[in-house]
Every structure is written in C-alpha cells, then in structure tokens.
Design a protein around this motif. Structure first.
Motif, mmCIF file in Angstrom:
data_model
loop_
_atom_site.group_PDB
_atom_site.id
_atom_site.type_symbol
_atom_site.label_atom_id
_atom_site.label_comp_id
_atom_site.label_asym_id
_atom_site.label_seq_id
_atom_site.Cartn_x
_atom_site.Cartn_y
_atom_site.Cartn_z
ATOM 1 N N VAL A 3 1.282 12.787 3.188
ATOM 2 C CA VAL A 3 1.246 12.095 1.891
ATOM 3 C C VAL A 3 -0.132 11.454 1.730
ATOM 4 C CG1 VAL A 3 2.444 10.466 0.386
ATOM 5 C CG2 VAL A 3 3.664 11.471 2.332
ATOM 6 N N THR A 26 -2.264 8.884 1.272
ATOM 7 C CA THR A 26 -2.237 7.407 1.274
ATOM 8 C C THR A 26 -3.359 6.899 2.180
ATOM 9 O OG1 THR A 26 -0.864 7.213 3.243
ATOM 10 C CG2 THR A 26 0.312 7.417 1.145
ATOM 11 N N ASP A 62 4.496 -7.718 3.779
ATOM 12 C CA ASP A 62 3.347 -6.982 4.336
ATOM 13 C C ASP A 62 2.419 -7.984 5.018
ATOM 14 O OD1 ASP A 62 1.180 -5.024 4.714
ATOM 15 O OD2 ASP A 62 2.202 -3.869 3.167
ATOM 16 N N ALA A 114 3.809 -11.303 6.726
ATOM 17 C CA ALA A 114 4.285 -11.400 8.104
ATOM 18 C C ALA A 114 3.823 -10.176 8.883
ATOM 19 C CB ALA A 114 5.812 -11.470 8.129
ATOM 20 N N ASP A 115 3.601 -10.368 10.164
ATOM 21 C CA ASP A 115 3.240 -9.264 11.059
ATOM 22 C C ASP A 115 4.522 -8.745 11.709
ATOM 23 O OD1 ASP A 115 2.434 -7.557 13.040
ATOM 24 O OD2 ASP A 115 0.848 -8.871 13.804
ATOM 25 N N LEU A 116 4.962 -7.563 11.268
ATOM 26 C CA LEU A 116 6.248 -7.027 11.734
ATOM 27 C C LEU A 116 6.149 -6.377 13.114
ATOM 28 C CD1 LEU A 116 7.525 -5.509 8.345
ATOM 29 C CD2 LEU A 116 7.978 -7.782 9.311
ATOM 30 N N LYS A 155 9.123 7.462 15.207
ATOM 31 C CA LYS A 155 9.782 7.967 13.995
ATOM 32 C C LYS A 155 11.081 8.695 14.332
ATOM 33 C CE LYS A 155 6.875 6.485 10.892
ATOM 34 N NZ LYS A 155 7.297 5.399 9.986
ATOM 35 N N GLY A 196 6.398 14.605 4.835
ATOM 36 C CA GLY A 196 5.293 15.303 5.504
ATOM 37 C C GLY A 196 4.004 14.563 5.179
ATOM 38 N N TYR A 218 3.534 7.502 17.844
ATOM 39 C CA TYR A 218 3.905 7.666 16.435
ATOM 40 C C TYR A 218 5.153 8.542 16.305
ATOM 41 C CZ TYR A 218 3.717 8.867 11.508
ATOM 42 O OH TYR A 218 4.045 9.038 10.184
ATOM 43 N N SER A 259 0.831 -1.215 0.000
ATOM 44 C CA SER A 259 0.000 0.000 0.000
ATOM 45 C C SER A 259 0.864 1.263 0.000
ATOM 46 C CB SER A 259 -0.881 -0.030 1.266
ATOM 47 O OG SER A 259 -1.654 1.147 1.382
ATOM 48 N N GLY A 260 0.242 2.359 -0.413
ATOM 49 C CA GLY A 260 0.832 3.686 -0.233
ATOM 50 C C GLY A 260 2.244 3.840 -0.773
ATOM 51 N N ILE A 261 3.129 4.378 0.055
ATOM 52 C CA ILE A 261 4.498 4.690 -0.364
ATOM 53 C C ILE A 261 5.257 3.411 -0.746
ATOM 54 C CG2 ILE A 261 6.696 5.681 0.405
ATOM 55 C CD1 ILE A 261 4.973 7.492 2.325
ATOM 56 N N VAL A 263 11.743 4.817 6.126
ATOM 57 C CA VAL A 263 10.792 5.923 6.027
ATOM 58 C C VAL A 263 10.368 6.327 7.441
ATOM 59 C CG1 VAL A 263 8.583 6.686 5.106
ATOM 60 C CG2 VAL A 263 10.000 5.120 3.783
ATOM 61 N N ALA A 264 10.737 7.552 7.828
ATOM 62 C CA ALA A 264 10.331 8.067 9.145
ATOM 63 C C ALA A 264 9.240 9.111 8.917
ATOM 64 C CB ALA A 264 11.533 8.625 9.877
ATOM 65 N N LEU A 280 -3.042 5.417 4.949
ATOM 66 C CA LEU A 280 -2.699 5.746 6.341
ATOM 67 C C LEU A 280 -3.210 7.147 6.698
ATOM 68 C CD1 LEU A 280 0.684 5.102 8.111
ATOM 69 C CD2 LEU A 280 -0.288 7.401 8.126
ATOM 70 N N CYS A 293 9.300 0.620 4.739
ATOM 71 C CA CYS A 293 8.143 1.522 4.648
ATOM 72 C C CYS A 293 7.027 1.136 5.604
ATOM 73 C CB CYS A 293 7.535 1.465 3.241
ATOM 74 S SG CYS A 293 8.405 2.388 2.005
HETATM 75 P P1 NAI Z 1 -0.094 2.758 4.136
HETATM 76 O O1 NAI Z 1 -1.024 2.415 5.241
HETATM 77 O O2 NAI Z 1 -0.643 3.033 2.793
HETATM 78 O O3 NAI Z 1 1.030 1.629 3.999
HETATM 79 C C1 NAI Z 1 1.640 1.074 5.133
HETATM 80 C C2 NAI Z 1 1.829 -0.419 4.911
HETATM 81 O O4 NAI Z 1 2.456 -0.954 6.086
HETATM 82 C C3 NAI Z 1 0.491 -1.151 4.719
HETATM 83 O O5 NAI Z 1 0.509 -1.949 3.554
HETATM 84 C C4 NAI Z 1 0.383 -1.984 5.982
HETATM 85 O O6 NAI Z 1 -0.307 -3.225 5.800
HETATM 86 C C5 NAI Z 1 1.856 -2.201 6.354
HETATM 87 N N1 NAI Z 1 1.954 -2.596 7.752
HETATM 88 C C6 NAI Z 1 1.401 -1.958 8.818
HETATM 89 N N2 NAI Z 1 1.586 -2.693 9.929
HETATM 90 C C7 NAI Z 1 2.273 -3.803 9.558
HETATM 91 C C8 NAI Z 1 2.733 -4.945 10.269
HETATM 92 N N3 NAI Z 1 2.497 -5.114 11.577
HETATM 93 N N4 NAI Z 1 3.406 -5.883 9.576
HETATM 94 C C9 NAI Z 1 3.614 -5.771 8.216
HETATM 95 N N5 NAI Z 1 3.188 -4.711 7.510
HETATM 96 C C10 NAI Z 1 2.516 -3.747 8.168
HETATM 97 O O7 NAI Z 1 0.737 4.003 4.670
HETATM 98 P P2 NAI Z 1 1.825 4.964 3.993
HETATM 99 O O8 NAI Z 1 1.347 6.328 4.184
HETATM 100 O O9 NAI Z 1 2.234 4.475 2.669
HETATM 101 O O10 NAI Z 1 3.026 4.747 5.021
HETATM 102 C C11 NAI Z 1 4.305 4.258 4.662
HETATM 103 C C12 NAI Z 1 5.294 4.804 5.680
HETATM 104 O O11 NAI Z 1 5.361 6.222 5.538
HETATM 105 C C13 NAI Z 1 4.893 4.542 7.126
HETATM 106 O O12 NAI Z 1 6.029 4.168 7.864
HETATM 107 C C14 NAI Z 1 4.354 5.883 7.585
HETATM 108 O O13 NAI Z 1 4.461 6.075 8.964
HETATM 109 C C15 NAI Z 1 5.236 6.824 6.809
HETATM 110 N N6 NAI Z 1 4.719 8.177 6.666
HETATM 111 C C16 NAI Z 1 3.511 8.399 6.053
HETATM 112 C C17 NAI Z 1 3.023 9.682 5.971
HETATM 113 C C18 NAI Z 1 1.713 9.992 5.336
HETATM 114 O O14 NAI Z 1 1.253 11.158 5.443
HETATM 115 N N7 NAI Z 1 1.055 9.056 4.660
HETATM 116 C C19 NAI Z 1 3.787 10.833 6.505
HETATM 117 C C20 NAI Z 1 5.054 10.489 7.087
HETATM 118 C C21 NAI Z 1 5.485 9.199 7.161
#
Ligand code: NAI
Length: 258
Positions: A189, A191, A32, A40-42, A160, A187, A156, A11-13, A112-113, A193, A69
């Motif tokens: 994004v 997505t 994921d 896997a559950d990380l 980070k 900042g 959170y 997902s997302g990034i 990714v922080a 999340l 990520c």
């Molecule tokens: P997202 O929710 O679209 O993607 C995150 C992915 O991490 C998901 O596919 C999810 O299933 C996976 N994940 C979560 N918990 C997990 C676990 N226990 N085990 C395995 N996989 C797991 O979110 P996004 O926005 O793409 O986030 C990617 C990174 O970017 C994250 O670390 C987030 O904190 C960071 N970030 C995002 C921002 C935003 O505004 N979207 C801003 C700053 C950082």
C-alpha cells in the motif's frame, strides 16, 4: 453518534479510515505517537496503560468500533519494537477495550495485519511459541539473536501472523459477546511506511519486486474502504476472518495453497 477508536490514525491507512469514519458521521478518537487525540507510544507498557486510561475516560467506557492500524515495517529499528507495536500493542488494545466494545452498538473491531505474513512458515517460526504464550520478553530476546539482515523482516512477518492468530483465538469469546472481530491483511500500500522501506537498501529491492498481479500498489483509501465495510453492520456475519486485500499477490505467490 457512534464512537470509533483508531490506532495509527495520524498517517497512511489509519488516517484514511479516520477520514471515512468522520465523513460517515462518527466520533473518532485517534491514537498515535503525535498528531492524535490520544498521544501514546503503543510499544511500551506505560504507553499502552495511558492510552487505555485516556480512551476509557473520553468514551465513558462505551465504544462501537476499534480499528488497530498502528504498526511498524520491516525497516524499523530496533526490530523488537516492530514486534511490540504490531503484536503486543494490538492485543493489549483488543483485550483492554473488549468490555467497552461489549457496551457498544453493533460493536466491531478490525486489526490490520499483512498478506506477507503467510510467506514465511509459521509452524517452524522460532518466535511462534513465545507469541502464543504472550511472552514479550522472550520474543524480544529471540528477535535480538536473529542475523541483522533477517531480523526486521522476521519480526514484521511473524508479528502480523501472530496477531492474525490472536484474532482467531478470540473469535469464540467475542462472538458469544456479540462483538465482531476480524483481520484485514493488505499487500503493498502506498503509504509512508512503504516509502520508508523503499528508501532502505536492505528492503528496497524486495518491496519493488512485491508487485501484485493487478500491476500496482493499493492506495490507503482502498484499504480503508474494506476496513469500513468489515466494521459496518452490512458485514454483520463476518467474524473471525482474515480478509486479504492485495491485488492478487498471495494467490500468485502461493497458487496451490490457501
Ligand atoms: P504509516 O506509517 O503511514 O502509519 C502507521 C502509523 O502507526 C503511524 O502514524 C505511526 O506513527 C503509528 N505508530 C507506529 N508506531 C507506533 C507506536 N509505538 N505507538 C503509536 N503509534 C505508532 O503506515 P501504514 O502503511 O498506514 O500502516 C498501517 C498498518 O498497515 C500497519 O500495521 C502496517 O504494518 C500495515 N500494513 C501496511 C502495508 C503497506 O504496504 N503500507 C502492507 C501491509 C500491512
């Protein structure tokens, strides 16, 4: 063919990085909870062990890129799980795959922080010593004592900041091993999340007000492009750095610091 391991690739990034790496001809192993090569559950010790075992078996113990990520936002429950995935999961992947990266070609890892990590004082953070000591039980216990309306955000932002510090702490040893390691700190994004945070009444207003001087949120592919550059040979002297990509958010929030 270069081998890249990406956590949070569903997902997302993470999904955007996956797309760009596949288009560049890399072999990608996504980790994921679901829709991934390695499911896997990380957030758990058992999940981390099985993810590492599976990745090492699939790659034969040689990796060229690692992109961490996977993460949870402030709205995720329980907040301790956010600290577990964002900090302890990322650090376990870094340390568990360091030897495999050493055997890679021009190897590099990116974590990714978040640019929001610096909006709280780290020096006064009650979780700081527990993170720095690698004491997950203590982090979980402290998060559980926080007031409910603060716990998610503190878990959170602190996770980070702590993972950014963990990267800096590894810069000497990883540099000596010629494995580059950096942080990309986005900042807001657009997505799933961020959407989840917007639909949570505890966080929706703060997220709506978290507007960059450039007047919009980033798209996931814009963050993926920076991650791809930092992980590439073009960035061969970028190491131990925290690179903000936030449309000017941090500069506008803290105009007299850096
Ligand atoms: P997202 O929710 O679209 O993607 C995150 C992915 O991490 C998901 O596919 C999810 O299933 C996976 N994940 C979560 N918990 C997990 C676990 N226990 N085990 C395995 N996989 C797991 O979110 P996004 O926005 O793409 O986030 C990617 C990174 O970017 C994250 O670390 C987030 O904190 C960071 N970030 C995002 C921002 C935003 O505004 N979207 C801003 C700053 C950082």
């Amino acid at each position: 063919m270069a081998i890249a391991v990406i956590t949070g690739a569903a997902s997302g990034i993470g999904a955007a990085v996956r797309e760009q790496f596949v288009a560049a001809g890399m072999e990608v192993i996504g980790i994921d909870l679901k829709r991934a090569d390695v499911r896997a559950d990380l957030s758990t010790a058992a999940g981390l062990r099985s993810a590492l075992d599976d990745v090492l078996q699939r790659t034969g113990g040689t990796i060229d890129r690692l992109i961490c990520c996977a993460g949870l936002g402030p709205q995720a429950e329980p907040p301790g799980r956010t600290a577990a995935v964002n900090y302890f999961g990322a650090v376990a992947l870094l340390d568990g795959l360091f030897d495999a990266l050493k055997r890679g070609t021009n190897p590099a890892a990116v974590v990714v922080a978040s640019s929001s990590a610096v909006l709280q004082s780290w020096a006064d953070n009650p979780l700081r010593d527990a993170y720095l000591g690698g004491d997950e039980a203590r982090v979980q216990a402290l998060v559980a004592t926080l007031p409910a309306e603060q716990a998610g955000y503190v878990a959170y932002a602190s996770s980070k900041y702590a993972v950014s510090v963990a990267v800096r702490q590894r810069a000497a040893a990883w540099g000596n091993a010629r494995v580059r390691l950096n942080v990309v700190a986005p900042g807001a994004v657009q997505t799933p999340l961020l959407e989840a945070g917007l639909s949570d009444p505890r966080y929706s207003e703060a997220i709506r007000n978290f507007v960059a001087p450039l007047g919009r949120r980033a798209e996931a592919h814009e963050i993926a492009t920076l991650i791809g550059f930092v992980a590439s040979e073009q960035a061969a002297f970028v190491h131990g750095s925290v690179l903000f990509i936030d449309g000017g958010l941090d500069a506008s929030a803290r105009p007299f610091d850096f």
